[in-house]
Design a protein around this motif. Structure first.
Motif, PDB file in Angstrom:
ATOM      1  N   PHE A  41      10.469 -47.518 -33.516  1.00 23.24           N
ATOM      2  CA  PHE A  41      11.182 -48.595 -34.212  1.00 23.24           C
ATOM      3  C   PHE A  41      12.595 -48.746 -33.661  1.00 23.24           C
ATOM      4  N   ILE A  42      13.033 -49.986 -33.542  1.00 20.56           N
ATOM      5  CA  ILE A  42      14.446 -50.279 -33.283  1.00 20.56           C
ATOM      6  C   ILE A  42      14.939 -51.051 -34.498  1.00 20.56           C
ATOM      7  N   PHE A  43      16.038 -50.591 -35.044  1.00 17.79           N
ATOM      8  CA  PHE A  43      16.654 -51.221 -36.225  1.00 17.79           C
ATOM      9  C   PHE A  43      17.891 -51.947 -35.720  1.00 17.79           C
ATOM     10  N   LEU A  44      17.902 -53.270 -35.862  1.00 15.99           N
ATOM     11  CA  LEU A  44      19.064 -54.056 -35.469  1.00 15.99           C
ATOM     12  C   LEU A  44      19.851 -54.397 -36.725  1.00 15.99           C
ATOM     13  N   GLY A  45      21.068 -53.880 -36.812  1.00 14.16           N
ATOM     14  CA  GLY A  45      21.971 -54.299 -37.879  1.00 14.16           C
ATOM     15  C   GLY A  45      22.697 -55.522 -37.356  1.00 14.16           C
ATOM     16  N   LEU A  46      22.391 -56.703 -37.926  1.00 17.48           N
ATOM     17  CA  LEU A  46      22.909 -57.961 -37.370  1.00 17.48           C
ATOM     18  C   LEU A  46      23.893 -58.621 -38.320  1.00 17.48           C
TER      19      LEU A  46
ATOM     20  N   ILE B 127      25.741 -55.566 -34.926  1.00 20.28           N
ATOM     21  CA  ILE B 127      26.757 -54.678 -35.502  1.00 20.28           C
ATOM     22  C   ILE B 127      26.438 -53.245 -35.097  1.00 20.28           C
ATOM     23  N   GLU B 128      25.162 -52.907 -35.159  1.00 17.62           N
ATOM     24  CA  GLU B 128      24.762 -51.552 -34.771  1.00 17.62           C
ATOM     25  C   GLU B 128      23.273 -51.526 -34.460  1.00 17.62           C
ATOM     26  N   TYR B 129      22.896 -50.524 -33.667  1.00 18.68           N
ATOM     27  CA  TYR B 129      21.482 -50.186 -33.473  1.00 18.68           C
ATOM     28  C   TYR B 129      21.206 -48.900 -34.230  1.00 18.68           C
ATOM     29  N   ASN B 130      20.004 -48.791 -34.802  1.00 17.79           N
ATOM     30  CA  ASN B 130      19.514 -47.489 -35.246  1.00 17.79           C
ATOM     31  C   ASN B 130      18.158 -47.271 -34.587  1.00 17.79           C
ATOM     32  N   ALA B 131      17.787 -46.013 -34.456  1.00 19.91           N
ATOM     33  CA  ALA B 131      16.582 -45.670 -33.695  1.00 19.91           C
ATOM     34  C   ALA B 131      15.379 -45.434 -34.604  1.00 19.91           C
ATOM     35  N   ARG B 132      15.414 -46.007 -35.791  1.00 23.88           N
ATOM     36  CA  ARG B 132      14.456 -45.688 -36.862  1.00 23.88           C
ATOM     37  C   ARG B 132      14.380 -46.881 -37.791  1.00 23.88           C
ATOM     38  N   MET B 133      13.557 -46.781 -38.828  1.00 24.04           N
ATOM     39  CA  MET B 133      13.547 -47.802 -39.872  1.00 24.04           C
ATOM     40  C   MET B 133      14.706 -47.544 -40.838  1.00 24.04           C
ATOM     41  N   GLY B 134      15.065 -48.549 -41.622  1.00 24.31           N
ATOM     42  CA  GLY B 134      16.133 -48.394 -42.609  1.00 24.31           C
ATOM     43  C   GLY B 134      15.595 -47.879 -43.936  1.00 24.31           C
ATOM     44  N   ASP B 135      16.489 -47.331 -44.717  1.00 29.77           N
ATOM     45  CA  ASP B 135      16.143 -46.855 -46.053  1.00 29.77           C
ATOM     46  C   ASP B 135      17.222 -47.402 -46.980  1.00 29.77           C
ATOM     47  N   PRO B 136      16.958 -48.279 -47.923  1.00 24.50           N
ATOM     48  CA  PRO B 136      15.663 -48.602 -48.537  1.00 24.50           C
ATOM     49  C   PRO B 136      14.939 -49.833 -47.979  1.00 24.50           C
ATOM     50  N   GLU B 137      15.355 -50.372 -46.821  1.00 25.05           N
ATOM     51  CA  GLU B 137      14.665 -51.571 -46.326  1.00 25.05           C
ATOM     52  C   GLU B 137      13.166 -51.320 -46.129  1.00 25.05           C
ATOM     53  N   THR B 138      12.816 -50.134 -45.643  1.00 24.89           N
ATOM     54  CA  THR B 138      11.400 -49.815 -45.399  1.00 24.89           C
ATOM     55  C   THR B 138      10.569 -49.995 -46.669  1.00 24.89           C
ATOM     56  N   GLN B 139      11.164 -49.624 -47.813  1.00 22.04           N
ATOM     57  CA  GLN B 139      10.413 -49.682 -49.070  1.00 22.04           C
ATOM     58  C   GLN B 139      10.140 -51.128 -49.473  1.00 22.04           C
ATOM     59  N   ALA B 140      10.893 -52.092 -48.910  1.00 26.49           N
ATOM     60  CA  ALA B 140      10.598 -53.507 -49.160  1.00 26.49           C
ATOM     61  C   ALA B 140       9.722 -54.079 -48.050  1.00 26.49           C
ATOM     62  N   VAL B 141       9.998 -53.695 -46.810  1.00 31.15           N
ATOM     63  CA  VAL B 141       9.344 -54.330 -45.657  1.00 31.15           C
ATOM     64  C   VAL B 141       7.906 -53.840 -45.468  1.00 31.15           C
ATOM     65  N   ILE B 142       7.700 -52.538 -45.564  1.00 29.82           N
ATOM     66  CA  ILE B 142       6.366 -51.990 -45.254  1.00 29.82           C
ATOM     67  C   ILE B 142       5.275 -52.520 -46.206  1.00 29.82           C
ATOM     68  N   PRO B 143       5.564 -52.685 -47.507  1.00 34.78           N
ATOM     69  CA  PRO B 143       4.516 -53.263 -48.362  1.00 34.78           C
ATOM     70  C   PRO B 143       4.138 -54.700 -47.996  1.00 34.78           C
ATOM     71  N   LEU B 144       4.957 -55.379 -47.186  1.00 29.44           N
ATOM     72  CA  LEU B 144       4.609 -56.738 -46.743  1.00 29.44           C
ATOM     73  C   LEU B 144       3.704 -56.736 -45.513  1.00 29.44           C
ATOM     74  N   VAL B 145       3.568 -55.565 -44.886  1.00 25.98           N
ATOM     75  CA  VAL B 145       2.733 -55.477 -43.675  1.00 25.98           C
ATOM     76  C   VAL B 145       1.276 -55.354 -44.116  1.00 25.98           C
TER      77      VAL B 145
END
Ligand code: AMP
Ligand code: GLY
Length: 429
Positions: free
Chosen positions: A272-277, A287-305
């Motif tokens: 995963f690449i996390f783009l903070g835009l 604004i920043e890159y992270n090398a993982r998923m976000g928390d708590p964004e994952t808890q909203a995004v993953i149930p939509l997959v």
């Protein structure tokens, strides 16, 4: 397949929950996990950065794939550790190499990567104690306010925004003197950008990529975005201002040059690449890159997959992600975090959590919880995330807040205004 998921937060519970639904899955282990992950897999008492113990466990339990939740094992080189060892080379690691994880582990590395690949970001200068005078001159050349960032990982605390140039220079000196330990021996000074922020998650096999639903994170502890920064007190997905035009710019100006840039530079990146835009005018900037998923964004995004996440990860491991499709639920998702009173300062733990069994129409992802004598007690600052899906963001929020009322623990705290800014700006959304 036998999977080992590293981490112990709400992000990992959401990933474990989704992966556990895959028909490709045989056994799911989580190291170290929490009381929520224990319900969808088997927790293993090994820390996420204890590579030797993870290796022994993986070989003993026929692990085929390791999915990495948090940044620490990535920045410490878990990918290189497993792929560089003859005995563990066959185990696929979903996450970037140590060099790829420097997109998160070093702000200076990330900024220079963006410059090399013409990826839009704020103007900057990196300074050390030897070049502090140049830092002062750069501050003088910028309008107020000033953004100072510790180069290395500083547990989310390494960014300061300062109004006054003299204060910024004083702060710069303190940071270089070790205010954030080794992490601030180098400091990135940045131009301040003004706009709305969002989090974009990309899954890549190093050649092709999939863009997950966009999320907005609520970082501050207090309502109306006041008070101290936290890991995140809630998230909503999708977000109205990340419309099709904006996302096309994100794809062509940021996602493609990032994935292609990593490949051209020979940096292995399968994860995963996390783009903070930030949206400045109509344009996205990083604004920043992270090398993982976000928390708590994952808890909203993953149930939509709706697609099989494990199948997508097999695509990542075998560089066949491009042959797979990512199907997304058309509904809205929200995740509201329940925290221990006092967080992000000091707080008490060990409080029994009641009412989890009464929750209906929402998903409860555990973060700081553990099982004691058959019950669940708090064990961290962020305790749970209550996720709901709805035809509108408003409906999803109503469901989460309705269910939060059923969950009780001493000194629980949550923000009641998740999504409120969006409702005010966009009405029913
Ligand atoms: P970071 O840890 O890099 O995500 O920074 C933390 C927060 O500081 C971001 O979410 C932004 O709200 C803010 N921030 C960082 N860099 C800038 C910038 N160049 N201009 C404005 N705000 C910024
Ligand atoms: N919620 C922001 C992060 O995970 O870094």
């Amino acid at each position: 397949m036998n999977l080992l998921l590293l981490g112990s937060g709400g992000r990992e519970h959401a990933l474990a929950w989704k992966l556990s639904e895959s028909p490709l899955l045989n056994r799911l282990y989580i190291a170290p996990g929490n009381a929520g992950t224990a319900a969808v897999g088997t927790n293993v008492p090994i820390g996420a950065t204890d590579f030797d113990a993870l290796k022994t466990f993986s070989l003993d339990h026929g692990i085929d794939m390791i999915v990495v939740g948090p940044e620490a094992p990535l920045v410490e080189g878990v990918y290189d550790f497993f792929h560089g060892d003859e005995e563990t080379r066959h185990i696929r690691v979903i996450g970037p190499s140590k060099e790829g994880a420097m997109l998160e582990g070093s702000k200076d590395f990330a900024k220079n990567f963006m410059v090399r690949h013409q990826i839009p970001t704020a103007r900057f200068l990196t300074v050390s104690s030897e070049t502090i005078e140049e830092g002062y001159a750069f501050i003088d050349s910028l309008p107020s306010p000033y953004v100072l960032k510790a180069d290395g990982l500083a547990a989310g605390k390494g960014v300061l925004i300062v109004d006054d140039a003299d204060n910024a220079k004083r702060q710069l000196g303190e940071m270089l003197d070790g205010q954030f330990g080794e992490a601030s021996r180098r400091v990135v000074i940045e131009e301040f950008l003004s706009g709305v922020e969002c989090s974009v998650f990309v899954l890549t096999d190093g050649k092709s990529y999939k863009i997950l639903p966009v999320a907005k994170d609520y970082k501050r502890i207090g309502e109306g975005d006041s008070g101290l920064n936290t890991g995140g007190m809630g998230a909503v997905s999708p977000v109205p201002f990340a419309d099709a035009d904006f996302m096309e710019k994100v794809r062509t100006r940021i996602v493609e040059p990032t994935v292609n840039g990593l490949r051209e530079e020979g940096i292995p990146y399968k994860g995963f690449i996390f783009l903070g835009l930030i949206k400045v005018g109509e344009d996205p900037k990083v604004i920043e890159y992270n090398a993982r998923m976000g928390d708590p964004e994952t808890q909203a995004v993953i149930p939509l997959v709706q697609s099989d996440l494990l199948d997508l990860m097999v695509g990542v491991a075998t560089e066949t992600l491009g042959e797979r499709s990512l199907v997304i639920d058309s509904r809205h998702a929200v995740a509201v975090v329940m925290a221990s009173g006092g967080y992000p300062g000091s707080y008490e733990t060990g409080k029994p959590i009641d009412g989890l069994g009464e929750v209906s129409e929402s998903l409860v992802f555990h973060a700081g919880t553990k099982e004691v004598d058959g019950g669940v007690v708090t064990s961290g600052g962020r305790v749970l995330a209550v996720t709901s899906l709805g035809a509108t963001m408003g409906e999803a929020l109503e469901a989460s807040y309705r269910n939060i009322e059923k969950i009780r623990f001493e000194k629980r705290y949550f923000r009641r205004d998740i999504g409120k800014d969006i409702k005010e700006a966009y009405g029913t959304y």
